[in-house]
Design a protein around this motif. Structure first.
Motif, PDB file in Angstrom:
ATOM      1  N   ASP A   1       0.933  -1.328  -0.091  1.00 30.66           N
ATOM      2  CA  ASP A   1       0.038  -0.004   0.040  1.00 30.66           C
ATOM      3  C   ASP A   1       0.888   1.184  -0.168  1.00 30.66           C
ATOM      4  O   ASP A   1       0.568   2.193  -0.566  1.00 30.66           O
ATOM      5  N   ILE A   2       1.998   0.986   0.604  1.00 27.87           N
ATOM      6  CA  ILE A   2       2.986   2.364   0.322  1.00 27.87           C
ATOM      7  C   ILE A   2       3.442   2.589  -0.782  1.00 27.87           C
ATOM      8  O   ILE A   2       3.694   3.525  -1.319  1.00 27.87           O
ATOM      9  N   ARG A   3       3.866   1.245  -1.419  1.00 21.51           N
ATOM     10  CA  ARG A   3       4.502   1.278  -2.744  1.00 21.51           C
ATOM     11  C   ARG A   3       3.376   1.784  -3.761  1.00 21.51           C
ATOM     12  O   ARG A   3       3.769   2.537  -4.614  1.00 21.51           O
ATOM     13  N   LYS A   4       2.040   1.478  -3.642  1.00 19.81           N
ATOM     14  CA  LYS A   4       1.245   2.080  -4.495  1.00 19.81           C
ATOM     15  C   LYS A   4       1.045   3.507  -4.281  1.00 19.81           C
ATOM     16  O   LYS A   4       0.925   4.104  -5.400  1.00 19.81           O
ATOM     17  N   ALA A   5       1.056   3.995  -3.024  1.00 18.05           N
ATOM     18  CA  ALA A   5       0.836   5.613  -2.929  1.00 18.05           C
ATOM     19  C   ALA A   5       1.957   5.968  -3.438  1.00 18.05           C
ATOM     20  O   ALA A   5       2.008   7.255  -4.163  1.00 18.05           O
ATOM     21  N   GLU A   6       3.313   5.479  -3.619  1.00 19.11           N
ATOM     22  CA  GLU A   6       4.370   6.231  -4.057  1.00 19.11           C
ATOM     23  C   GLU A   6       4.256   6.177  -5.637  1.00 19.11           C
ATOM     24  O   GLU A   6       4.693   7.238  -6.233  1.00 19.11           O
ATOM     25  N   ARG A   7       3.660   4.985  -6.345  1.00 16.42           N
ATOM     26  CA  ARG A   7       3.652   5.093  -7.657  1.00 16.42           C
ATOM     27  C   ARG A   7       2.640   6.074  -8.261  1.00 16.42           C
ATOM     28  O   ARG A   7       2.632   6.736  -9.314  1.00 16.42           O
ATOM     29  N   GLU A   8       1.595   5.981  -7.207  1.00  9.62           N
ATOM     30  CA  GLU A   8       0.451   7.240  -7.751  1.00  9.62           C
ATOM     31  C   GLU A   8       1.101   8.578  -7.749  1.00  9.62           C
ATOM     32  O   GLU A   8       0.928   9.391  -8.400  1.00  9.62           O
ATOM     33  N   LEU A   9       1.995   8.816  -6.551  1.00 10.72           N
ATOM     34  CA  LEU A   9       2.624  10.158  -6.761  1.00 10.72           C
ATOM     35  C   LEU A   9       3.375  10.412  -7.949  1.00 10.72           C
ATOM     36  O   LEU A   9       3.427  11.388  -8.639  1.00 10.72           O
ATOM     37  N   ALA A  10       4.249   9.293  -8.545  1.00  8.77           N
ATOM     38  CA  ALA A  10       4.920   9.237  -9.493  1.00  8.77           C
ATOM     39  C   ALA A  10       4.285   9.715 -10.808  1.00  8.77           C
ATOM     40  O   ALA A  10       4.538  10.519 -11.584  1.00  8.77           O
ATOM     41  N   ALA A  11       3.176   9.090 -10.679  1.00 11.09           N
ATOM     42  CA  ALA A  11       2.094   9.470 -11.836  1.00 11.09           C
ATOM     43  C   ALA A  11       1.833  10.911 -11.708  1.00 11.09           C
ATOM     44  O   ALA A  11       1.571  11.483 -13.092  1.00 11.09           O
ATOM     45  N   ALA A  12       1.431  11.240 -10.581  1.00 10.53           N
ATOM     46  CA  ALA A  12       1.069  12.546 -10.503  1.00 10.53           C
ATOM     47  C   ALA A  12       2.025  13.613 -10.782  1.00 10.53           C
ATOM     48  O   ALA A  12       1.599  14.816 -11.522  1.00 10.53           O
TER      49      ALA A  12
END
Length: 494
Positions: A292-303
């Motif tokens: 879930d932390i990795r998911k949040a980081e990847r969504e940040l990268a996309a943003a």
């Protein structure tokens, strides 16, 4: 004619390549960097030794329950939530291709053949004409300011988030399945204890009836003994229902009809007891291992990449396009003739006035990136809280097991003594009934604590992000990409 077209197309490709190389560094927007936040070196009740990569640790095997092992292995392949999450990876992967396609040349060809003419009054065809034509069109938007490169980065970030979502679905499944299995075994244990207590209380009730006939007991004693028997009988159906519901839920988690596993789960008994060690690791492990932390980081990268894509809209765009359309016309009674039309040239699109729309789009993406960063921080802090709570629960609940076992032993000894004394006429029936209640309560407390400790370990290992990938050597092709560390798998080009 075709040689000339080939020469022009080659020149077009060469010119575009030169432009792309010259302006390769002109990419709009900020580059993504892994987020950071200040964290303690270790957990409050944890050690200072790193866990390393625990995503392949099969922690549930420490319960030493072969049936549980089989259910986990089956569920990881059959759970519907996991399968849905895996399917979303395919869509995210296709989106990467779509995002990449915008910055590539587009070539299309077409061909046609028509026959036309006129009919006279005697049904004769006059002036038949055969027309054969074709065409080739090429267009290429030169990505000087990184619109499509940033869009591709965003799609890659979303793909990483899709992988992490699938991993998190597996972790959620593990927690739900193992906890439900622990619950099912707990209810079985309570049913067995209630049936044993019912047998003991039934014997006491029958003894009291005999003593009533002998004049050594009162009617009140008989009524009290019977009331305890009926109370125990009334507890069993509720426990059986709770076991059935747990069995039904396990079947649903495995993608099976609800009642499919009830008979199978009835065959085994005994509460699961965790016989492994506490492996909490350090906080750096948590950030690496929790999906879930990795998911949040990847969504940040996309943003962050979306900011660059929005900023690129503020600048001019240049596209190169060209086409060639040869045709051949043959009329009846005449020789054929050919005609070729073509064009080639750049197109410049320069945004001048849009009412602030493009700037507002950039502000929207920046705000979204800040929101995603806050979401990442929240995911980290939530993970830390879950591990801290699980560590505290494991240590403190485990400390209550031995006193409760001793309490059960003393309650059983007290029951034996009070029963013997009652038979000898040295004590009242009330002493026996109180001792039976004490035994029942102590046994129920011990069973509930064994259940809770087993679930505490589930919470701990799920909180540290352990066990959602198969061990090395057993990874199938679809999961091979997920075995690499996420910075290597989803690193973005500058």
């Amino acid at each position: 004619m075709y040689s000339s077209l080939s020469t022009r197309l080659s020149s077009l490709r060469y010119a575009a390549s030169v432009f792309t190389l010259l302006l390769a560094g002109c990419v709009s927007g900020p580059d993504h960097a892994p987020p950071e936040m200040p964290l303690p070196a270790k957990f409050e009740e944890g050690g200072s030794k790193s866990n390393g990569d625990v995503v392949t640790v099969e922690w549930w095997t420490a319960y030493r329950d072969k049936q549980l092992d089989g259910l986990v292995a089956q569920g990881l392949n059959e759970n519907l939530d996991v399968l849905q999450a895996l399917e979303k990876i395919n869509a995210a992967s296709a989106n990467v291709t779509v995002a990449s396609a915008g910055g590539q040349p587009s070539l299309s060809v077409d061909a046609s053949h028509t026959v036309s003419g006129e009919k006279g009054r005697l049904r004769t065809t006059v002036g038949t004409t055969n027309t054969t034509g074709g065409g080739a069109s090429l267009s290429w938007l030169l990505d000087f300011f990184g619109q499509y490169r940033r869009s591709k980065e965003s799609a890659i970030g979303s793909l990483g988030a899709a992988y992490a979502t699938a991993d998190n679905a597996k972790l959620t499944f593990l927690k739900d399945l193992v906890s439900s299995y622990v619950d099912a075994r707990y209810y079985q244990e309570r049913i067995a204890l209630s049936q044993a207590n019912l047998k003991s209380r039934q014997q006491t009730y029958e003894l009291t009836q005999l003593q009533l006939k002998a004049g050594a007991a009162s009617r009140l004693d008989v009524v009290q003994a019977e009331g305890l028997v009926q109370s125990t009988k009334a507890d069993i159906p509720g426990l059986e229902q709770s076991f059935t519901e747990s069995a039904h839920h396990i079947a649903t988690l495995l993608g099976m009809p609800a009642a499919s596993l009830t008979d199978e789960l009835h065959k085994s008994a005994g509460q699961p007891v965790f016989r492994g060690s506490i492996r909490a690791g350090i906080l750096a492990d948590l950030i690496r291992n929790r999906p879930d932390i990795r998911k949040a980081e990847r969504e940040l990268a996309a943003a962050v990449a979306d900011i660059g894509a929005a900023e690129s809209q503020l600048y001019p765009s240049i596209s190169l396009s060209g086409s060639i359309s040869p045709s051949w016309v043959k009329s009846s009674g005449a020789s054929g003739a050919s005609l070729t039309s073509w064009f080639f040239g750049p197109t410049l699109n320069l945004p001048i006035f849009d009412g602030g729309k493009l700037r507002a789009n950039v502000d929207i993406e920046k705000s979204d990136a800040r929101t995603q960063y806050l979401a990442w921080k929240a995911a980290v802090l939530n993970g830390v809280e879950e591990v801290e709570n699980a560590l505290s629960a494991v240590r403190r609940d485990t400390q209550t097991l031995e006193p409760l076992r001793r309490q059960v032993q003393t309650a059983q000894e007290s029951l034996v003594l009070s029963t013997t004394s009652y038979k000898d006429g040295a004590s009242s029936l009330l002493d026996v009934l109180d001792a039976q209640r004490s035994v029942s309560d102590a046994q129920a407390s011990l069973a509930a604590t064994v259940q809770q400790v087993a679930k505490d370990y589930v919470d701990l290992y799920v909180a540290v992000g352990a066990g959602y990938l198969p061990p090395q050597g057993q990874v199938v092709s679809e999961r091979t990409a997920k075995s690499a560390s996420w910075p290597e798998r989803f690193a973005l080009s500058p």
